[in-house]
Scaffold this motif. Structure first.
Motif, PDB file in Angstrom:
ATOM      1  N   ILE A 174      41.745  11.426   7.970  1.00 41.95           N
ATOM      2  CA  ILE A 174      43.199  11.295   8.242  1.00 41.95           C
ATOM      3  C   ILE A 174      43.616  12.172   9.427  1.00 41.95           C
ATOM      4  O   ILE A 174      44.823  12.362   9.669  1.00 41.95           O
ATOM      5  N   ARG A 175      42.639  12.681  10.144  1.00 38.18           N
ATOM      6  CA  ARG A 175      42.898  13.550  11.304  1.00 38.18           C
ATOM      7  C   ARG A 175      44.029  12.983  12.168  1.00 38.18           C
ATOM      8  O   ARG A 175      44.019  11.813  12.533  1.00 38.18           O
ATOM      9  N   GLU A 176      45.014  13.814  12.445  1.00 37.41           N
ATOM     10  CA  GLU A 176      46.148  13.508  13.321  1.00 37.41           C
ATOM     11  C   GLU A 176      47.154  12.498  12.763  1.00 37.41           C
ATOM     12  O   GLU A 176      48.084  12.110  13.456  1.00 37.41           O
ATOM     13  N   LEU A 216      40.932  23.469  11.305  1.00 35.30           N
ATOM     14  CA  LEU A 216      39.548  23.942  11.115  1.00 35.30           C
ATOM     15  C   LEU A 216      38.859  24.115  12.467  1.00 35.30           C
ATOM     16  O   LEU A 216      38.193  25.129  12.713  1.00 35.30           O
ATOM     17  N   ALA A 217      39.053  23.107  13.333  1.00 34.87           N
ATOM     18  CA  ALA A 217      38.421  23.182  14.658  1.00 34.87           C
ATOM     19  C   ALA A 217      38.932  24.419  15.401  1.00 34.87           C
ATOM     20  O   ALA A 217      38.161  25.160  16.028  1.00 34.87           O
ATOM     21  N   GLY A 218      40.238  24.684  15.290  1.00 31.87           N
ATOM     22  CA  GLY A 218      40.836  25.864  15.932  1.00 31.87           C
ATOM     23  C   GLY A 218      40.225  27.158  15.413  1.00 31.87           C
ATOM     24  O   GLY A 218      40.208  28.173  16.115  1.00 31.87           O
ATOM     25  N   PRO A 233      34.275  20.417  10.517  1.00 32.26           N
ATOM     26  CA  PRO A 233      34.330  19.823   9.179  1.00 32.26           C
ATOM     27  C   PRO A 233      33.064  19.038   8.819  1.00 32.26           C
ATOM     28  O   PRO A 233      32.619  19.062   7.679  1.00 32.26           O
ATOM     29  N   GLU A 234      32.478  18.377   9.821  1.00 37.10           N
ATOM     30  CA  GLU A 234      31.270  17.584   9.526  1.00 37.10           C
ATOM     31  C   GLU A 234      30.118  18.490   9.089  1.00 37.10           C
ATOM     32  O   GLU A 234      29.367  18.172   8.167  1.00 37.10           O
ATOM     33  N   LEU A 278      38.014  24.909   3.363  1.00 38.55           N
ATOM     34  CA  LEU A 278      39.369  24.730   2.824  1.00 38.55           C
ATOM     35  C   LEU A 278      40.048  26.080   2.596  1.00 38.55           C
ATOM     36  O   LEU A 278      41.261  26.217   2.778  1.00 38.55           O
ATOM     37  N   ASP A 279      39.267  27.076   2.239  1.00 37.89           N
ATOM     38  CA  ASP A 279      39.825  28.412   2.039  1.00 37.89           C
ATOM     39  C   ASP A 279      40.360  28.939   3.374  1.00 37.89           C
ATOM     40  O   ASP A 279      41.479  29.464   3.450  1.00 37.89           O
ATOM     41  N   ALA A 280      39.577  28.751   4.428  1.00 35.91           N
ATOM     42  CA  ALA A 280      39.950  29.288   5.740  1.00 35.91           C
ATOM     43  C   ALA A 280      41.261  28.677   6.238  1.00 35.91           C
ATOM     44  O   ALA A 280      42.046  29.349   6.915  1.00 35.91           O
ATOM     45  N   CYS A 281      41.509  27.412   5.886  1.00 36.42           N
ATOM     46  CA  CYS A 281      42.738  26.800   6.425  1.00 36.42           C
ATOM     47  C   CYS A 281      43.850  26.688   5.379  1.00 36.42           C
ATOM     48  O   CYS A 281      44.815  25.939   5.562  1.00 36.42           O
TER      49      CYS A 281
END
Ligand SMILES: O=C(O)C(=O)CO
Length: 421
Positions: free
Chosen positions: A341-343, A376-378, A383-384, A396-399
């Protein structure tokens, strides 16, 4: 995105509240069927088994007061919250039965042994009951049960297969408990943790006619190459009850009730709803990508629903571990969905375990949106790669996308909700 994330959490938490053991038992006991059965007098003796047994028994005791003539509760270690007046409480081993399983069960049997036709056994059943309620068949030992359970848990057999074997090694499973209490009636209140609510599989169906046969059991032994000594093979060869005349059963909580409650809240919050399935059972990451495809379709063409809309799913996905990371099936589903669902604007996906525990983690699941993959990328996380390492918890914890409810006290599988505004 905050509002839609808040809506998703409201939907998830309210759904869990609906299937808490207390609410489920109170609703079942206030129903006409139980009152009708017990109005004529006669004793009502309680037997509660499973991980939710204490909470179910407490609610029954509060609802029925001195209509209860005592009873026994057998739950998992750490799951009792103290004494309940008039009831004996045992904590015992799970997933492997132990000495306390046998003594708790023996006490329960003692109390229902000499009941008469006008009496009722109130049988409260929840997941985990197979390990917690047990009297081995003659010639079968506790060590046998532990060894067979160990093999069954390790070989990849599903719960229906596992319990097909357990039933035959037991004097109380597979309908045999209901036979034992005859001529008394038995009223079962069941919190289902088995997909499809197969009553003969939940806690190995102590009070339900057994739908499985000796042939099924022998096929399972062969399929998984189980090593059983001759005495056990003999026990497997004995057929279980296929008809019971003294039982009524209410499924008081299940994944269907969880999903129905989610739909109700979503609709109250102004979302059009679609219940897609209550038997989701595929690989977690595939379910996540599939839900992301549905989200893209909704955003692109307003099908199968026009936003604002909620797509609701229940069940229990699986994860085939390949990496060395940490996570759970709900977190993995959410992370896979986040990629898909990115973006997308105003789109969120919540996936959570109704028991509040997802895999070996302190999280119940994940709540992701169209920004999650970018965040996540930031943070320098891909994610992959997280998915490839089964490392959904860390990502998921990080974001800030983990959902932590703490143990909820119920256990009726998992819920996923896709919301598009
Ligand atoms: O059999 C059990 O104990 C289960 O948890 C499934 O109901």
């Amino acid at each position: 995105m905050k509002r839609i994330r808040d809506d998703a959490m409201k939907i998830g938490l309210k759904a869990i509240e609906t299937v808490l053991p207390e609410n489920a038992v109170r609703a079942a006991l206030r129903g006409g069927e139980f009152s009708g059965r017990t109005n004529g007098g006669g004793k009502v003796v309680l037997v509660a088994i499973g991980k939710a047994a204490w909470r179910m028994a407490k609610a029954a005791s509060e609802t029925l007061g001195d209509r209860l003539s005592g009873g026994t509760v057998v739950t998992k270690y750490g799951h009792s919250m103290g004494q309940i007046e008039g009831l004996e409480i045992f904590e015992a081993g799970h997933p492997f039965p132990d000495g306390n399983t046998l003594s708790g069960t023996a006490r329960a049997l003692e109390k229902v042994k000499h009941l008469s036709e006008g009496d009722t056994v109130l049988f409260l059943v929840s997941g985990g009951g197979s390990a917690l309620f047990e009297k081995p068949r003659d010639g079968v030992t506790l060590e046998d049960l532990v060894s067979v359970t160990d093999q069954l848990l390790a070989c990849g057999a599903d719960i229906v297969e596992i319990n097909t074997i357990r039933k035959r090694l037991s004097s109380v499973k597979g309908g045999r408990f209901a036979r034992f209490v005859e001529p008394a009636r038995l009223f079962a209140v069941v919190l289902s943790d088995v997909l499809g609510d197969r009553l003969d599989s939940i806690a190995s169906g102590p009070a339900h006619p057994d739908g499985s046969t000796v042939r099924d059991a022998l096929r399972i032994v062969e399929k998984y190459g189980l090593s059983l000594r001759p005495g056990l093979l003999e026990a497997l060869g004995e057929e279980t009850p296929k008809e019971l005349g003294n039982v009524s059963t209410v499924i008081a909580g299940s994944v269907s009730a969880l999903c129905a409650a989610a739909e109700k809240t979503a609709s109250e919050l102004g979302y059009r709803t679609l219940l897609l399935t209550t038997t989701l059972n595929c690989e977690a990451r595939e379910a996540g990508s599939f839900l992301a495809s549905i989200a893209r379709q909704i955003r692109a063409s307003g099908t199968p629903l026009q936003p604002p809309c909620a797509v609701v799913l229940g069940g229990e996905t699986v994860v085939h571990l390949k990496g060395k990371g940490k996570g759970g099936r709900n977190q993995e589903l959410a992370l896979a969905a986040a990629l898909g669902i990115r973006e997308l604007q105003d789109t969120v996906l919540l996936s959570l375990g109704s028991d509040g525990t997802d895999g070996p983690t302190d999280a119940a699941g994940g709540l992701v949106d169209g920004h999650t993959a970018g965040v996540l990328a930031g943070l320098g996380m891909d994610p992959e790669s997280l998915l490839a390492e089964n490392d959904s918890y860390r990502g998921l914890d990080a974001c800030g996308c983990l959902v932590r409810t703490g143990p909820t006290g119920t256990n009726v599988n998992d819920l996923a909700v896709l919301l598009c505004r």
